[in-house]
Design a protein around this motif. Structure first.
Motif, PDB file in Angstrom:
ATOM      1  N   ASN A   1       0.922  -1.981  12.361  1.00  0.00           N
ATOM      2  CA  ASN A   1       2.294  -2.063  12.880  1.00  0.00           C
ATOM      3  C   ASN A   1       3.054  -0.830  12.396  1.00  0.00           C
ATOM      4  N   THR A   2       3.031   0.242  13.200  1.00  0.00           N
ATOM      5  CA  THR A   2       3.636   1.517  12.807  1.00  0.00           C
ATOM      6  C   THR A   2       5.157   1.475  12.792  1.00  0.00           C
ATOM      7  N   LYS A   3       5.729   0.396  13.241  1.00  0.00           N
ATOM      8  CA  LYS A   3       7.185   0.293  13.215  1.00  0.00           C
ATOM      9  C   LYS A   3       7.697   0.007  11.808  1.00  0.00           C
ATOM     10  N   LYS A   4       6.849  -0.550  10.960  1.00  0.00           N
ATOM     11  CA  LYS A   4       7.244  -0.861   9.579  1.00  0.00           C
ATOM     12  C   LYS A   4       7.024   0.378   8.719  1.00  0.00           C
ATOM     13  N   ARG A   5       8.003   1.280   8.765  1.00  0.00           N
ATOM     14  CA  ARG A   5       7.893   2.547   8.045  1.00  0.00           C
ATOM     15  C   ARG A   5       7.844   2.346   6.532  1.00  0.00           C
ATOM     16  N   VAL A   6       8.373   1.212   6.062  1.00  0.00           N
ATOM     17  CA  VAL A   6       8.363   0.956   4.625  1.00  0.00           C
ATOM     18  C   VAL A   6       6.938   0.843   4.098  1.00  0.00           C
TER      19      VAL A   6
ATOM     20  N   TYR B   1      -4.522   2.258  -8.123  1.00  0.00           N
ATOM     21  CA  TYR B   1      -3.405   2.765  -7.314  1.00  0.00           C
ATOM     22  C   TYR B   1      -3.879   3.230  -5.939  1.00  0.00           C
ATOM     23  N   MET B   2      -5.044   3.883  -5.872  1.00  0.00           N
ATOM     24  CA  MET B   2      -5.565   4.376  -4.596  1.00  0.00           C
ATOM     25  C   MET B   2      -5.886   3.207  -3.653  1.00  0.00           C
ATOM     26  N   THR B   3      -6.461   2.129  -4.206  1.00  0.00           N
ATOM     27  CA  THR B   3      -6.808   0.974  -3.376  1.00  0.00           C
ATOM     28  C   THR B   3      -5.560   0.288  -2.829  1.00  0.00           C
ATOM     29  N   LEU B   4      -4.538   0.137  -3.709  1.00  0.00           N
ATOM     30  CA  LEU B   4      -3.298  -0.494  -3.263  1.00  0.00           C
ATOM     31  C   LEU B   4      -2.606   0.364  -2.194  1.00  0.00           C
ATOM     32  N   ALA B   5      -2.616   1.687  -2.390  1.00  0.00           N
ATOM     33  CA  ALA B   5      -2.005   2.585  -1.405  1.00  0.00           C
ATOM     34  C   ALA B   5      -2.684   2.455  -0.053  1.00  0.00           C
ATOM     35  N   HIS B   6      -4.011   2.386  -0.048  1.00  0.00           N
ATOM     36  CA  HIS B   6      -4.716   2.306   1.215  1.00  0.00           C
ATOM     37  C   HIS B   6      -4.466   0.966   1.916  1.00  0.00           C
ATOM     38  N   SER B   7      -4.210  -0.119   1.127  1.00  0.00           N
ATOM     39  CA  SER B   7      -3.903  -1.408   1.748  1.00  0.00           C
ATOM     40  C   SER B   7      -2.575  -1.330   2.506  1.00  0.00           C
ATOM     41  N   PHE B   8      -1.594  -0.625   1.923  1.00  0.00           N
ATOM     42  CA  PHE B   8      -0.316  -0.446   2.626  1.00  0.00           C
ATOM     43  C   PHE B   8      -0.495   0.420   3.867  1.00  0.00           C
TER      44      PHE B   8
ATOM     45  N   LEU C   1       4.422   2.626   5.134  1.00  0.00           N
ATOM     46  CA  LEU C   1       3.940   3.989   4.956  1.00  0.00           C
ATOM     47  C   LEU C   1       4.517   4.608   3.699  1.00  0.00           C
ATOM     48  N   ASP C   2       5.796   4.323   3.443  1.00  0.00           N
ATOM     49  CA  ASP C   2       6.418   4.843   2.224  1.00  0.00           C
ATOM     50  C   ASP C   2       5.709   4.296   0.977  1.00  0.00           C
ATOM     51  N   SER C   3       5.366   2.998   1.018  1.00  0.00           N
ATOM     52  CA  SER C   3       4.638   2.401  -0.119  1.00  0.00           C
ATOM     53  C   SER C   3       3.273   3.046  -0.288  1.00  0.00           C
ATOM     54  N   ALA C   4       2.579   3.313   0.826  1.00  0.00           N
ATOM     55  CA  ALA C   4       1.269   3.967   0.745  1.00  0.00           C
ATOM     56  C   ALA C   4       1.389   5.335   0.092  1.00  0.00           C
ATOM     57  N   ILE C   5       2.404   6.152   0.530  1.00  0.00           N
ATOM     58  CA  ILE C   5       2.607   7.481  -0.067  1.00  0.00           C
ATOM     59  C   ILE C   5       2.910   7.357  -1.550  1.00  0.00           C
ATOM     60  N   TYR C   6       3.748   6.369  -1.931  1.00  0.00           N
ATOM     61  CA  TYR C   6       4.133   6.192  -3.332  1.00  0.00           C
ATOM     62  C   TYR C   6       2.900   5.932  -4.215  1.00  0.00           C
ATOM     63  N   TYR C   7       2.048   5.019  -3.790  1.00  0.00           N
ATOM     64  CA  TYR C   7       0.897   4.662  -4.627  1.00  0.00           C
ATOM     65  C   TYR C   7      -0.203   5.731  -4.583  1.00  0.00           C
TER      66      TYR C   7
END
Length: 623
Positions: free
Chosen positions: A221-226, A207-214, A228-234
């Motif tokens: 591309n900081t405009k894709k806020r989704v 989960y930590m590795t997948l979060a860091h990939s997001f 960041l949300d995925s990173a926080i979730y994982y």
């Protein structure tokens, strides 16, 4: 700005055990070690060394060296590959890079000789990790691919655990925007492998590795806020796995890294009113980092706290936080000088903002000192890397030369073997030929001797045959002479008998006795038969006047009256018994007379006397 201090820490720290969980794991390993067999002990001892590394480095090194010694006694290449790789890993973490390189190289040699895919795969995993820490990404990926290929052949839970780490490390190579797609691909694979291994540590890492990939993709591309949300979730999923399995987690330091990453996200990308969330994660990171002895994480936590103090205008508190963080780094290895330099730069900027130019200059000088150390270290590392590459190339050339010489030596050896074999074969052929000639010569001598013996035997047999024939001829001559005498005697007796009978006949004429008359008749009959025989022979001579003369001519005028008489009986068709009765002799006398007659006529053994005699009769000739 101190925002640069709060970096995302993705390097995986293996086998850090704290508190109650550490006690449980170590006690479990010790208990298993007491009951282990000769093959299991090196593996369990290497695992125990990895588990005790954070609490007692020296003890961990001692245990892993004991594990390699046990593996050497077992003479198992797979065990040696695993224990050597474990030793190289711990020595590298301790900062003994040269010793670590020796053990990693030994692990590779043993892995090449072993058929145990699990232990060989682990050795290649540690080889990749070693190259990754030396910034040799290309070598690291090559080793990770080799390790994953080996481990795919095993369905053991450990194999999936090692493959989780392989994908975790591979994802870190493409982090920070270098290739977010590849980073995400390896991160997904890491999570998939962790769910097949079922170890809580692996699932937390997945989960930590997948979060860091997001998060890396979001920073591109900081405009894709989704993203960041995925990173926080994982990240939160990883933290949840830690909370749910606290006593089962072997690598508890990962929880501090996860918490620090969450704190950094809230600090950098959320408004100030999210300060409480950031502080909560900072406190979680500090709590775990202090127990697991992770000064760099602690320093970064104080960096975030300093940034929030600066936002509130609390410059003194901000400075104290940074100084505390630098103090924590004093316990760390020289490898954290880059973090020290950044924190000193933050202090210099903070002093400048507060208007204390002298303090800002002092901090800046310390910043340059640390940065110079970092630069020198980087330059030294680059030089060492180039030197190692050069030495590696030289070793490769030397190895290639040795291999060529070895191949040449093997070819020469094979040539010698071929020449030796050909010489032995030629010698064997010569010996065989000599043996054949000797045997043939002996055979010829034996045949010559046998022929000589046969010739002598034939000569002896010929001499015996000649003697036998001579004896037979002498016997025949004797029998012929005896037969002629017998026949002559018989003829004389017949003539005497006839004379006597004539006298008896004359005397019986004057007698009137009946008996005398009968005797007279018998005598008369007997005399008539004799005359008939004589008349018959005369008749043959009259009828066939050339018969006797032809026989005499063929026999060379040596035929006697008896011979001619015998020829007459043969011409009449009488057999030997009838002829014997006529002549009043034994049948064997007739056979002897016939044999002598054949010799006189010059007949061979296979020629028939009757046929030859009858051939002189004109009646048979006409036919």
């Amino acid at each position: 700005m101190l925002k640069k201090i709060a970096v995302i820490l993705s390097v995986f720290t293996f086998s850090v055990v704290i508190g109650h969980a550490q006690v449980l794991v170590i006690d479990s390993l010790k208990k298993a070690l007491d009951n282990a067999n000769r093959t299991e002990k090196p593996i369990l001892m290497a695992e125990l060394a990895r588990a005790t590394y954070e609490t007692d480095v020296n003890k961990a090194i001692e245990l892993v060296m004991q594990a390699t010694a046990l593996a050497s006694k077992a003479q198992d290449q797979g065990l040696l590959a695993f224990t050597y790789a474990s030793a190289g890993h711990l020595l590298m973490r301790k900062g003994q890079e040269k010793r670590a390189a020796v053990y990693i190289d030994s692990a590779m040699r043993c892995a090449e000789k072993s058929n145990h895919v699990l232990y060989s795969g682990y050795a290649w995993l540690r080889k990749g990790w070693f190259d990754l820490n030396k910034n040799n990404n290309e070598g690291a990926m090559s080793a990770f691919i080799r390790a994953d290929k080996l481990l795919k052949a095993s369905q053991d839970r450990k194999a999936f655990s090692y493959r989780t780490l392989i994908n975790h490390y591979a994802a870190s190579i493409y982090a920070y925007g270098s290739d977010t797609l590849k980073q995400h691909k390896y991160a997904v694979s890491a999570l998939q492998m962790s769910k097949r291994s079922l170890y809580p540590d692996d699932i937390q890492i997945g989960y930590m590795t997948l979060a860091h990939s997001f998060f890396s993709a979001f920073e591109v591309n900081t405009k894709k806020r989704v993203l960041l949300d995925s990173a926080i979730y994982y990240y939160q999923k990883s933290a949840s796995i830690y909370r749910q399995n606290h006593d089962k987690i072997l690598i508890q330091s990962n929880a501090s890294v996860t918490a620090l990453n969450l704190a950094n996200i809230y600090f950098k990308y959320f408004p100030a009113n999210f300060k409480d969330s950031a502080n909560r994660y900072v406190n979680d990171a500090l709590k775990v980092a202090r127990k697991t002895n992770m000064p760099e994480v602690i320093a970064n936590c104080y960096g975030i706290m300093s940034e929030y103090a600066m936002q509130r205008g609390e410059f003194q508190n901000a400075e104290n936080y940074l100084l505390t963080g630098i103090t924590e780094l004093d316990k760390a290895s020289p490898g954290v000088d880059i973090t020290r330099s950044r924190m000193m730069l933050g202090l210099a900027n903070l002093a400048e903002q507060s208007g204390d130019k002298a303090k800002a200059l002092a901090y800046y000088k310390r910043y340059t000192d640390y940065y110079k150390k970092v630069f020198d270290a980087q330059k030294l590392a680059t030089v060492q890397q180039l030197e190692e590459q050069y030495q590696s190339e030289q070793r490769d050339l030397e190895i290639a030369g040795l291999r060529e010489r070895a191949n040449l030596n093997r070819q020469i050896n094979w040539l010698y073997v071929a020449i030796g074999s050909a010489s032995i074969l030629a010698l064997a052929l010569l010996l065989g030929f000599y043996h054949y000639k000797l045997k043939a010569s002996q055979q010829r001598m034996l045949i010559s001797l046998q022929e000589k013996q046969e010739a002598e035997l034939l000569a002896s047999l010929g001499e015996q045959e000649r003697e036998r024939i001579a004896a037979q001829q002498a016997l025949l001559q004797d029998r012929t002479e005896w037969l002629e005498r017998e026949l002559l005697a018989g003829t004389l007796k017949i003539e005497e008998k006839n004379t006597i009978l004539e006298l008896l006949k004359e005397k019986s004429k004057g007698s009137g006795d009946t008996a005398a008359k009968s005797i007279g008749r018998i005598i008369t009959q007997n005399l008539r038969m004799d005359r008939e025989n004589a008349d018959q022979q005369n008749a043959i001579g009259d009828i066939h006047p050339g018969f006797f003369s032809a026989l005499q001519e063929r026999a060379g005028e040596v035929l006697t009256k008896l011979d001619l008489k015998l020829c007459s009986y043969i011409l009449m068709g009488l057999d030997n018994k009838e002829i014997a009765n006529r002549l009043g002799v034994e049948p064997k006398s007739i056979r002897m007379a016939r044999y002598r007659l054949k010799q006189k006529l010059g007949l061979q053994k296979e020629e028939n006397l009757d046929v030859v005699v009858r051939s002189y009769d004109k009646r048979y000739q006409d036919v």
